[in-house]
Design a protein around this motif. Structure first.
Motif, PDB file in Angstrom:
ATOM      1  N   THR A   4      61.585  49.974  43.576  1.00 52.49           N
ATOM      2  CA  THR A   4      60.249  49.256  43.884  1.00 52.49           C
ATOM      3  C   THR A   4      59.135  50.020  43.952  1.00 52.49           C
ATOM      4  OG1 THR A   4      60.684  50.405  46.294  1.00 52.49           O
ATOM      5  CG2 THR A   4      61.989  48.309  45.804  1.00 52.49           C
ATOM      6  N   LEU A   5      58.008  49.388  43.837  1.00 56.09           N
ATOM      7  CA  LEU A   5      56.731  50.008  43.948  1.00 56.09           C
ATOM      8  C   LEU A   5      56.613  51.142  44.825  1.00 56.09           C
ATOM      9  CD1 LEU A   5      53.994  47.275  42.852  1.00 56.09           C
ATOM     10  CD2 LEU A   5      54.917  49.262  41.445  1.00 56.09           C
ATOM     11  N   SER A   6      57.255  50.981  46.192  1.00 52.36           N
ATOM     12  CA  SER A   6      57.028  52.048  47.055  1.00 52.36           C
ATOM     13  C   SER A   6      58.011  53.114  46.845  1.00 52.36           C
ATOM     14  CB  SER A   6      57.438  51.397  48.295  1.00 52.36           C
ATOM     15  OG  SER A   6      58.841  50.997  48.572  1.00 52.36           O
ATOM     16  N   SER A   7      59.011  53.060  46.220  1.00 55.36           N
ATOM     17  CA  SER A   7      59.840  54.225  45.893  1.00 55.36           C
ATOM     18  C   SER A   7      59.530  55.116  44.817  1.00 55.36           C
ATOM     19  CB  SER A   7      61.344  53.553  45.506  1.00 55.36           C
ATOM     20  OG  SER A   7      61.385  52.956  44.121  1.00 55.36           O
ATOM     21  N   HIS A   9      57.040  57.601  42.755  1.00 56.47           N
ATOM     22  CA  HIS A   9      55.980  58.363  43.311  1.00 56.47           C
ATOM     23  C   HIS A   9      55.526  59.453  42.165  1.00 56.47           C
ATOM     24  CE1 HIS A   9      59.601  59.880  44.848  1.00 56.47           C
ATOM     25  NE2 HIS A   9      59.002  61.095  44.855  1.00 56.47           N
ATOM     26  N   PRO A 117      58.191  47.692  38.611  1.00 54.69           N
ATOM     27  CA  PRO A 117      59.153  48.824  38.858  1.00 54.69           C
ATOM     28  C   PRO A 117      60.343  48.872  37.653  1.00 54.69           C
ATOM     29  CG  PRO A 117      58.647  47.770  40.832  1.00 54.69           C
ATOM     30  CD  PRO A 117      57.995  47.034  39.669  1.00 54.69           C
ATOM     31  N   ASP A 274      62.541  57.473  42.654  1.00 55.94           N
ATOM     32  CA  ASP A 274      62.949  57.444  43.997  1.00 55.94           C
ATOM     33  C   ASP A 274      63.028  59.021  44.337  1.00 55.94           C
ATOM     34  OD1 ASP A 274      65.370  58.603  43.580  1.00 55.94           O
ATOM     35  OD2 ASP A 274      66.364  56.687  44.171  1.00 55.94           O
ATOM     36  N   LYS A 275      63.427  59.209  45.686  1.00 57.92           N
ATOM     37  CA  LYS A 275      63.268  60.803  45.958  1.00 57.92           C
ATOM     38  C   LYS A 275      64.376  61.748  45.441  1.00 57.92           C
ATOM     39  CE  LYS A 275      62.022  59.958  50.839  1.00 57.92           C
ATOM     40  NZ  LYS A 275      62.390  59.927  52.426  1.00 57.92           N
TER      41      LYS A 275
END
Length: 326
Positions: A4-7, A9, A117, A274-275
């Motif tokens: 996702t865009l939020s994941s 970074h 994404p 993602d992280k």
């Protein structure tokens, strides 16, 4: 894994001094549909090949520069030589256009266009092996299958880069004929010329050997510029008048591709999907990306210096001053 865009970074790339950086050196993957024997394919990607050829080329160009006195050798005055130069330029113009079209088609098929994404994910994970981590919540792959002569593929590596990129790597060895032509015409090979050719061999080797995602940028941008550049050389070799502005525009495009392409390639080092999942999957991909970025920094400077010297008033005054001091 659902992207996702939020994941997505930015984060600092892995340090070369950590065990994780040295882990997971990728084995070379030769797709079954590539019509080249795997042993030959791998042998030409042995690191000794580009290092040896680049070293011999750089040393030879440096030594032969001492023999250049501004007067062309007898062979450079023959019709056969002039015909060869035109044929050489036509070949590279056509070959570069073929590479560009093939890579663009491969990118189009491999790019996951279902969402932004997923598109980013398909540019980060270009091989079937690495794309295995890109799984949607329902367990289906995010990849859009392309094809190579009817054979279904999953990533940009299998779909185009393993084929077009490998030949593009080998073309960097053939391109040193440009330097041979310059030397036979009695002119010296500039630092820009020597560094450009020798460095391109090493960078394309690193990108293809380690199947680094950003190397598609080099293949697409550089093949397009070369298609235009060698077309220009062909026209001038045939004594067809070409506006001087076109040559200046080609140099501008080259500088632009280094800045834009190098920046985009470097961005891969910092992107995390993602992280736990970096864009680049292993130390080989990171090494290849660093190698290309380090190569492009001084190359950009040399091209800018060439642009200033060739196309600006400051460069014209410097040349006039040099002539008066002789």
């Amino acid at each position: 894994m659902a992207i996702t865009l939020s994941s997505i970074h930015l984060a600092l790339p892995a340090s070369p001094f950590t065990p994780e950086f040295h882990a997971g050196q990728p084995s070379l993957v030769v797709p079954q549909h590539v019509p080249i024997p795997a042993d030959i394919y791998a042998a030409l990607l042995d690191v000794r090949v580009p290092l040896t050829i680049a070293a011999v080329y750089a040393v030879s160009a440096h030594l032969l520069n001492h023999c250049a006195n501004g007067q062309p050798y007898a062979i450079a005055k023959t019709r056969l030589f002039k015909a060869f130069v035109v044929a050489h330029n036509i070949f590279l113009a056509v070959y570069s256009a073929w590479t560009f079209v093939g890579m663009v088609r491969g990118l189009h098929h491999a790019l996951d266009k279902s969402s932004l994404p997923n598109a980013i994910g398909s540019l980060c994970k270009i091989r079937q092996e690495t794309r295995g981590v890109l799984m949607m919540g329902n367990g289906t792959s995010t990849g859009i299958e392309g094809s190579f002569d009817g054979v279904p593929m999953e990533g940009l590596w299998e779909g185009a880069l393993a084929w077009y990129g490998w030949w593009f790597y080998l073309s960097k060895f053939y391109e040193v004929i440009d330097t041979a032509v310059i030397l036979l015409k009695g002119r010296k090979s500039s630092l820009l010329q020597t560094y450009h050719h020798a460095g391109a061999m090493i960078c394309m080797w690193a990108g293809i050997r380690y199947m680094a995602p950003p190397i598609w940028i080099f293949c697409i941008f550089n093949s397009l510029i070369h298609a235009l550049m060698y077309t220009y050389y062909t026209l001038t070799g045939l004594h067809i008048r070409v506006p001087a502005l076109l040559k200046q525009s080609l140099t501008t495009l080259q500088i632009t591709q280094f800045i834009v392409g190098g920046s985009f390639a470097a961005l891969h080092l910092f992107v995390k999907l993602d992280k736990e999942t970096p864009c680049l999957s292993n130390s080989g991909e990171i090494f290849a990306t660093f190698t290309n970025c380090f190569y492009l920094a001084p190359l950009t400077y040399l091209f800018v210096a060439f642009f200033v010297e060739s196309y600006t008033k400051k460069g014209s005054k410097a040349r006039e001053g040099a002539k008066k001091s002789q």
